[in-house]
Design a protein around this motif. Structure first.
Motif, short mmCIF file in Angstrom:
data_model
loop_
_atom_site.label_atom_id
_atom_site.label_comp_id
_atom_site.label_asym_id
_atom_site.label_seq_id
_atom_site.Cartn_x
_atom_site.Cartn_y
_atom_site.Cartn_z
N ASP A 72 0.88 -1.29 0.03
CA ASP A 72 -0.09 0.09 0.03
C ASP A 72 0.91 1.00 -0.06
N HIS A 73 2.20 1.00 0.02
CA HIS A 73 3.16 2.34 0.00
C HIS A 73 3.85 2.57 -1.51
N LEU A 74 4.07 3.50 -2.03
CA LEU A 74 4.92 3.62 -3.09
C LEU A 74 6.15 3.27 -2.78
N THR A 75 6.90 2.26 -3.49
CA THR A 75 8.39 2.09 -3.38
C THR A 75 9.22 3.14 -4.02
N PRO A 76 10.27 3.27 -3.29
CA PRO A 76 11.25 4.41 -4.06
C PRO A 76 11.72 3.95 -5.30
N PRO A 77 12.19 5.02 -6.24
CA PRO A 77 12.57 4.87 -7.59
C PRO A 77 14.01 4.36 -7.47
N CYS A 78 14.70 4.34 -6.69
CA CYS A 78 16.18 4.04 -6.62
C CYS A 78 16.89 3.76 -5.36
N ILE A 79 17.15 2.57 -5.02
CA ILE A 79 17.90 2.27 -3.80
C ILE A 79 19.43 2.02 -4.13
N ILE B 152 8.63 -10.60 -5.51
CA ILE B 152 8.49 -9.50 -6.22
C ILE B 152 8.88 -9.63 -7.43
N LYS B 153 8.24 -9.24 -8.86
CA LYS B 153 8.88 -9.65 -10.00
C LYS B 153 10.23 -9.03 -10.14
N HIS B 154 11.30 -9.45 -10.30
CA HIS B 154 12.49 -8.83 -10.63
C HIS B 154 13.46 -9.40 -11.60
N ALA B 155 14.43 -8.60 -11.96
CA ALA B 155 15.62 -9.02 -12.90
C ALA B 155 16.73 -8.69 -12.39
N ILE B 156 17.64 -9.50 -12.10
CA ILE B 156 19.08 -9.33 -11.62
C ILE B 156 20.13 -9.54 -12.60
N VAL B 157 20.91 -8.70 -12.84
CA VAL B 157 22.13 -8.67 -14.03
C VAL B 157 23.33 -8.15 -13.20
N ASN B 158 24.33 -9.07 -13.80
CA ASN B 158 25.68 -8.60 -13.22
C ASN B 158 26.42 -7.68 -14.33
N GLY C 240 2.29 -5.87 -16.44
CA GLY C 240 2.60 -6.40 -15.09
C GLY C 240 3.82 -5.83 -14.39
N LEU C 241 4.45 -4.86 -14.86
CA LEU C 241 5.80 -4.22 -14.17
C LEU C 241 5.52 -3.57 -13.15
N ASP C 242 4.46 -3.00 -12.63
CA ASP C 242 4.30 -2.04 -11.74
C ASP C 242 4.76 -3.14 -10.40
N ARG C 243 5.46 -2.22 -9.49
CA ARG C 243 6.20 -2.74 -8.52
C ARG C 243 7.20 -3.61 -8.70
N LYS D 251 5.93 1.96 -11.95
CA LYS D 251 6.41 1.82 -10.52
C LYS D 251 7.63 0.81 -10.59
N ILE D 252 8.57 1.13 -11.37
CA ILE D 252 9.66 0.41 -11.49
C ILE D 252 10.65 0.64 -10.32
N THR D 253 11.32 -0.03 -9.28
CA THR D 253 12.47 0.43 -8.62
C THR D 253 13.80 -0.29 -9.02
N ILE D 254 14.81 0.67 -9.18
CA ILE D 254 16.11 0.18 -9.44
C ILE D 254 16.88 -0.01 -8.27
N ILE D 255 17.50 -1.10 -8.12
CA ILE D 255 18.32 -1.41 -6.98
C ILE D 255 19.95 -1.55 -7.58
N LEU D 256 20.59 -0.54 -7.16
CA LEU D 256 22.02 -0.63 -7.59
C LEU D 256 22.89 -1.35 -6.51
N ILE D 257 23.87 -2.27 -6.73
CA ILE D 257 24.47 -2.85 -5.77
C ILE D 257 26.02 -2.77 -6.03
N SER D 258 26.70 -2.09 -4.95
CA SER D 258 28.13 -1.63 -5.49
C SER D 258 29.09 -1.74 -4.09
N ASP D 259 30.62 -1.98 -4.62
CA ASP D 259 31.57 -1.96 -3.28
C ASP D 259 31.78 -0.55 -2.99
N ILE D 260 31.48 0.44 -3.86
CA ILE D 260 31.90 1.84 -3.71
C ILE D 260 30.91 2.77 -3.16
N VAL D 261 31.17 4.06 -2.73
CA VAL D 261 30.20 5.02 -2.29
C VAL D 261 29.63 5.61 -3.39
#
Length: 439
Positions: free
Chosen positions: A33-40, A63-69, A118-121, A153-163
């Motif tokens: 019921d809450h809007l997810t952030p655009p980017c984490i 949650i429907k997702h795609a994980i790519v390296n 069906g890509l919302d959330r 309403k797609i959320t991007i999650i960036l995973i990294s070793d640096i700031v």
């Protein structure tokens, strides 16, 4: 009293010492019921559980997702098509791997995203996100604005070793929400490695040695007392702790002592652990003969062998000794017996006993050219061979290459290993080590 969410309970049990990060990500992603952030932006050192936690969280929340390296998806075309394949549930035929859609640029990518239902959330996860800095300049800003550009309403999650500050450029003005994963401390590592108890029990099944969790914790405490200062990489620590455990219980197997004789067990394992520390990251056994065999079986190019020798010299010599060791006739004077005695060091003070020190790329090249008798120009081939040594874990990088001093490296091989490599090119490495140069 509120009933704890089963997803949170499961994640905290399977991923210990990450309670704060689990709570943060759950609060950002779980509430429909809450809007997810655009980017984490999820960041922290290597082997701190970032990718594992994000993947487990998305799977458990369904949650429907795609994980790519991004190391694998090294061009924008491969990146876009990989994301589209996963979000559309498109299965590639191994005999004819046609993607869901041909996608050459960001505009095509946005258009194809809007066509998938069906890509919302839904969530797009980019692992090793620091590689974005080496790709097209408009790619990172476009990824950060994906919700605005697609009206989804797609959320991007960036995973990294640096700031995240390392990404800043003129076109990057969006600030994502940040979730920090600190390095595990010693107590954390002890708790996590203790989860291997069932695994090591299976390893010890044939020995008929009966031990409990306290016995295994005592072993891990001894293990971490040797390895903790040199390495915080959980994957490497787990590998080394598992591979040395059978050596730890060998005196018990041979009826030389009991499982309660901790002093005898420590005297047996202490030199083994110290020798294992020398081959950290190499995934080889610690015996001298096997080290020599590994060195001879490693088919390195000619110049790569010199680069590895130069890296060892840079790691185990002080920079102030470079001129004396590598410059011919650098104001050398005859040495008296007193000079030799003053120069002599006890074993604990030897640089080769204190572990490798980081060095710059410029210093590596300077030593390489000093020890290489023939003249060779600097070219891309040398750069590629340094990269190959890093990929083989013979060298490791320190930092991300954005410091004012440039990229720094550290040599991961032991003296026995590099001595065997040096022999294959007819190089006397002892002559150029400050620990032995006075002999």
């Amino acid at each position: 009293m509120m009933t704890p969410d089963p997803v949170i309970e499961f994640l905290k049990q399977s991923l210990p010492c990450r309670d704060s990060q689990i709570d943060q990500l759950y609060n950002l992603l779980a509430h429909k019921d809450h809007l997810t952030p655009p980017c984490i932006y999820v960041y922290g050192g290597a082997s701190t559980g970032k990718t594992t936690l994000v993947t487990s969280m998305l799977q458990k929340l369904e949650i429907k997702h795609a994980i790519v390296n991004l190391v694998e998806c090294y061009t924008s075309k491969i990146l876009f098509e990989s994301i589209l394949n996963k979000l559309s549930d498109h299965k590639l035929d191994p005999t004819n791997p046609v993607p869901y859609a041909r996608c050459d640029n960001l505009i095509d990518f946005i258009s194809h995203l809007q066509a998938i239902e069906g890509l919302d959330r839904s969530v797009i996860v980019l692992d090793k996100a620091e590689e974005l800095r080496n790709m097209e300049v408009n790619l990172l800003p476009g990824i950060l604005r994906i919700r605005e550009l697609t009206n989804l309403k797609i959320t991007i999650i960036l995973i990294s070793d640096i700031v995240f500050e390392k990404y800043y450029n003129k076109s990057t003005n969006i600030e994502p929400l940040k979730v920090y994963f600190p390095q595990y401390n010693k107590d954390d590592l002890l708790e996590i490695l203790t989860l291997d108890l069932d695994y090591v029990r299976k390893l010890a099944e044939e020995t008929s040695v009966d031990f409990d969790v306290e016995f295994y914790k005592n072993y891990l405490n001894l293990f971490l007392s040797v390895f903790y200062r040199a390495c915080r990489d959980l994957c490497e620590l787990r590998h080394m702790s598992r591979s040395n455990f059978m050596k730890y219980i060998q005196p018990v197997v041979q009826k030389q002592c009991s499982v309660t004789d901790s002093m005898s067990l420590w005297r047996n394992i202490s030199p083994i652990l110290k020798n294992s520390l020398e081959v950290l990251y190499l995934r080889v056994d610690v015996t001298s003969e096997q080290m020599k065999s590994a060195a001879h079986s490693l088919e390195l190019p000619y110049y790569a062998k010199y680069l590895l020798v130069a890296a060892y010299l840079a790691s185990y010599n002080s920079a102030k000794d470079d001129k004396k060791l590598f410059v011919r006739d650098a104001g050398r004077k005859s040495r008296s017996v007193r000079d030799v005695k003053t120069k002599s060091k006890v074993s604990e003070q030897l640089n080769t006993q204190l572990g490798p020190k980081p060095f710059t790329f410029d210093r590596l090249l300077a030593i390489f050219y000093a020890i290489l008798e023939e003249k060779v120009g600097f070219n891309n081939n040398l750069l590629a061979q340094v990269s190959s040594l890093v990929e083989l874990r013979l060298l490791s990088t320190i930092g991300d290459g954005t410091s004012l001093d440039g990229q720094k490296y550290k040599c991961n091989v032991s003296f026995d290993f590099v001595h065997s490599i040096a022999k294959t090119i007819g190089f006397n490495i002892r002559k150029y080590l400050s620990d032995f140069s006075h002999l």
